[in-house]
Write a protein that holds these residues in place. Structure first.
Motif, PDB file in Angstrom:
ATOM      1  N   PHE A   1       6.402  -3.559  -6.501  1.00  0.00           N
ATOM      2  CA  PHE A   1       5.153  -3.760  -7.234  1.00  0.00           C
ATOM      3  C   PHE A   1       4.186  -2.605  -6.970  1.00  0.00           C
ATOM      4  CE2 PHE A   1       0.832  -5.385  -7.624  1.00  0.00           C
ATOM      5  CZ  PHE A   1       0.863  -6.051  -8.848  1.00  0.00           C
ATOM      6  N   GLY A   2       4.092  -2.173  -5.714  1.00  0.00           N
ATOM      7  CA  GLY A   2       3.192  -1.079  -5.368  1.00  0.00           C
ATOM      8  C   GLY A   2       3.570   0.226  -6.036  1.00  0.00           C
ATOM      9  N   VAL A   3       4.867   0.552  -6.062  1.00  0.00           N
ATOM     10  CA  VAL A   3       5.313   1.788  -6.706  1.00  0.00           C
ATOM     11  C   VAL A   3       4.970   1.761  -8.188  1.00  0.00           C
ATOM     12  CG1 VAL A   3       7.341   3.138  -7.370  1.00  0.00           C
ATOM     13  CG2 VAL A   3       7.145   2.250  -5.038  1.00  0.00           C
ATOM     14  N   LEU A   4       5.247   0.640  -8.849  1.00  0.00           N
ATOM     15  CA  LEU A   4       4.969   0.514 -10.283  1.00  0.00           C
ATOM     16  C   LEU A   4       3.470   0.589 -10.563  1.00  0.00           C
ATOM     17  CD1 LEU A   4       7.470  -2.364 -11.139  1.00  0.00           C
ATOM     18  CD2 LEU A   4       7.697   0.041 -11.786  1.00  0.00           C
ATOM     19  N   HIS A   5       2.693  -0.118  -9.757  1.00  0.00           N
ATOM     20  CA  HIS A   5       1.245  -0.144  -9.965  1.00  0.00           C
ATOM     21  C   HIS A   5       0.628   1.234  -9.718  1.00  0.00           C
ATOM     22  CE1 HIS A   5      -2.971  -1.443  -9.569  1.00  0.00           C
ATOM     23  NE2 HIS A   5      -2.605  -2.506 -10.263  1.00  0.00           N
ATOM     24  N   GLY A   6       1.082   1.921  -8.674  1.00  0.00           N
ATOM     25  CA  GLY A   6       0.556   3.252  -8.392  1.00  0.00           C
ATOM     26  C   GLY A   6       0.896   4.248  -9.484  1.00  0.00           C
ATOM     27  N   THR A   7       2.120   4.177  -9.998  1.00  0.00           N
ATOM     28  CA  THR A   7       2.523   5.072 -11.077  1.00  0.00           C
ATOM     29  C   THR A   7       1.703   4.818 -12.331  1.00  0.00           C
ATOM     30  OG1 THR A   7       4.784   5.096 -10.208  1.00  0.00           O
ATOM     31  CG2 THR A   7       4.478   5.858 -12.464  1.00  0.00           C
TER      32      THR A   7
ATOM     33  N   ALA B   1       0.824  -1.207   0.000  1.00  0.00           N
ATOM     34  CA  ALA B   1       0.000   0.000   0.000  1.00  0.00           C
ATOM     35  C   ALA B   1       0.861   1.261   0.000  1.00  0.00           C
ATOM     36  CB  ALA B   1      -0.923   0.008   1.218  1.00  0.00           C
ATOM     37  N   ALA B   2       1.951   1.260   0.793  1.00  0.00           N
ATOM     38  CA  ALA B   2       2.840   2.422   0.833  1.00  0.00           C
ATOM     39  C   ALA B   2       3.500   2.655  -0.517  1.00  0.00           C
ATOM     40  CB  ALA B   2       3.906   2.225   1.917  1.00  0.00           C
ATOM     41  N   GLY B   3       3.894   1.575  -1.186  1.00  0.00           N
ATOM     42  CA  GLY B   3       4.473   1.715  -2.516  1.00  0.00           C
ATOM     43  C   GLY B   3       3.481   2.302  -3.505  1.00  0.00           C
ATOM     44  N   GLY B   4       2.224   1.859  -3.410  1.00  0.00           N
ATOM     45  CA  GLY B   4       1.193   2.417  -4.286  1.00  0.00           C
ATOM     46  C   GLY B   4       1.020   3.908  -4.096  1.00  0.00           C
ATOM     47  N   LEU B   5       1.000   4.339  -2.837  1.00  0.00           N
ATOM     48  CA  LEU B   5       0.849   5.771  -2.559  1.00  0.00           C
ATOM     49  C   LEU B   5       2.054   6.561  -3.054  1.00  0.00           C
ATOM     50  CD1 LEU B   5      -0.683   5.616   1.034  1.00  0.00           C
ATOM     51  CD2 LEU B   5      -1.841   6.319  -1.069  1.00  0.00           C
TER      52      LEU B   5
END
Length: 453
Positions: free
Chosen positions: A120-126, A67-71
């Motif tokens: 994965f979260g960073v990529l998905h959020g971007t 979740a943090a990576g997504g944000l």
């Protein structure tokens, strides 16, 4: 290849350039990829936890990092989009998302899984913010509502990913092999789509000058962005809570396991159907009225279903909630992306981040409340949040004005604006797109470089 598209009412005539259709298909694939990868991961969480022998506390840390990576990705995407364009920003995360999923599937320990999920979260959020910004631009170029259909592809992709995971588990395929298969498919689809992406519509020189001289507060009013974010937060709390608590609530009502699983299936199915027909609803109904209707159907239907106190009424209530929420996020994102056509990323990333925060915290909020007042009463928080959609519906009103103006003045003609100094207005190169009127401009140009490769 550089092609200038002059604004014209081709929506009225039904003529849409083939290159624009390909652009829409490419963005649709991005939505499907995002949904499929997250659906694939979600469906195999219990198996991964068992394989790595993780305690619930360690799994919670991994999910928190996801979740943090997504944000982080969503917040970073805004500036990147405004600086480089949504097309450029979509390339890396769409290609790398399958690889990050593969790393999660091969993680031997909970720490490596946590690192893979953060990535994965960073990529998905971007990708999430970039593809929504591109969808807003594509909708503007079409001159009619198409945003909800993109989100329908996200929902369909999520269901497809979950079904593929279930099928792989049924035939005894390992998580690593299943994730590898999905990763290869998503990367191949992303590669195909990238070659059909085109730069987003840009405004005419006059519009660029007026936009540049406008005060930031006028171009992206903070209060309105915050309100859009609050509504997205409220809507996605309901979506996250339904995913995690619908089946549990039915089980506590005495439903069989099969019937309990039907609750979330009804929610997801009605949301997908609502998104498939959502563009027609958006074209026929003023956005504020549509948002109010969504709040009333979703909140009112769920409230009645919960008050009924039986498995059948609860299933009907969750189906109403899914139908009511189906058009909400597309409406909110369309409005946010249109606040400043010259810099859509900043507002859209803020609204998306708040919405995503609601999605990941929704289950915990309902779970925490259930500890004190019971699950049935805690779920009544969701209808209460839906009333915000009814009360604050006028926040999306201005996104509708351009469609009304287009229909009332369908034969307006504009001089095409050349791109990169090319004069493409000769009869050899005419490609017409719908007349589009935004909050800041009556002219739109699409610069298409290499789109027909």
């Amino acid at each position: 290849m550089t092609i200038a598209l002059s604004p014209e009412s081709s929506t009225i005539t039904g003529v849409v350039p083939e290159v624009l259709r390909r652009y829409r298909l490419a963005i649709s694939l991005m939505f499907a990829i995002a949904g499929m990868t997250i659906g694939t991961w979600t469906a195999r969480i219990p198996t991964i936890q068992h394989n790595i022998k993780m305690a619930d506390a360690k799994l919670s840390i991994c999910l928190l990092l996801l979740a943090a990576g997504g944000l982080l990705g969503m917040r970073a995407a805004g500036r990147l989009i405004d600086r480089h364009g949504s097309t450029t920003v979509m390339v890396l995360p769409s290609l790398a998302l399958g690889g990050a999923l593969l790393l999660a599937g091969h993680a031997p320990t909970w720490t490596t899984l946590a690192a893979a999920l953060l990535t994965f979260g960073v990529l998905h959020g971007t990708l999430n913010v970039a593809m929504n910004a591109a969808a807003v631009s594509c909708q503007t170029a079409y001159g009619r509502p198409i945003m909800t259909s993109f989100h329908a592809l996200f929902s369909i992709g999520g269901v497809a990913g979950a079904l593929v995971s279930a099928a792989c588990a049924h035939i005894g395929l390992s998580v690593a092999d299943a994730f590898a298969a999905v990763g290869v498919v998503s990367t191949a689809a992303a590669g195909w789509a990238i070659h059909r992406l085109i730069p987003a519509p840009v405004s005419s020189p006059d519009t660029q000058e007026s936009t540049a001289t406008a005060a930031p507060a006028q171009r992206r009013p903070r209060t309105r962005i915050l309100l859009l974010g609050v509504l997205a937060f409220s809507a996605l709390i309901s979506e996250g809570a339904a995913a995690d608590w619908a089946s549990t609530y039915l089980a506590r009502l005495g439903a069989t396991p099969a019937m309990a699983a039907t609750a979330y299936a009804a929610f997801a199915a009605s949301m997908t159907i609502g998104r498939l027909v959502g563009d027609r609803l958006t074209a026929a109904i003023a956005p504020a009225a549509l948002l109010r209707g969504c709040g009333l159907i979703g909140g009112g239907g769920l409230a009645l279903g919960l008050i009924g106190g039986t498995p059948a009424t609860a299933i009907a209530g969750f189906a109403c909630l899914g139908a009511g929420l189906s058009c909400v996020v597309p409406l909110l994102y369309s409005t946010a992306g249109g606040l400043d056509p010259a810099r859509p990323g900043a507002a859209l990333s803020q609204v998306a981040a708040l919405g995503y925060l609601g999605y990941v915290t929704g289950p915990a909020i309902i779970g925490g409340a259930a500890m004190h007042i019971g699950l049935g009463n805690a779920l009544l928080i969701l209808p209460a949040l839906a009333t915000l959609l009814v009360i604050a519906a006028p926040v999306v009103q201005s996104s509708r004005g351009r469609h009304h103006r287009r229909r009332t003045n369908p034969r307006s003609h504009h001089t095409p604006v050349p791109v990169d100094g090319d004069d493409m207005t000769t009869p050899d190169h005419p490609i017409r797109t719908p007349e589009v009127t935004t909050d800041h401009s009556d002219h739109q140009v699409l610069e298409l470089e290499g789109a027909l490769r």
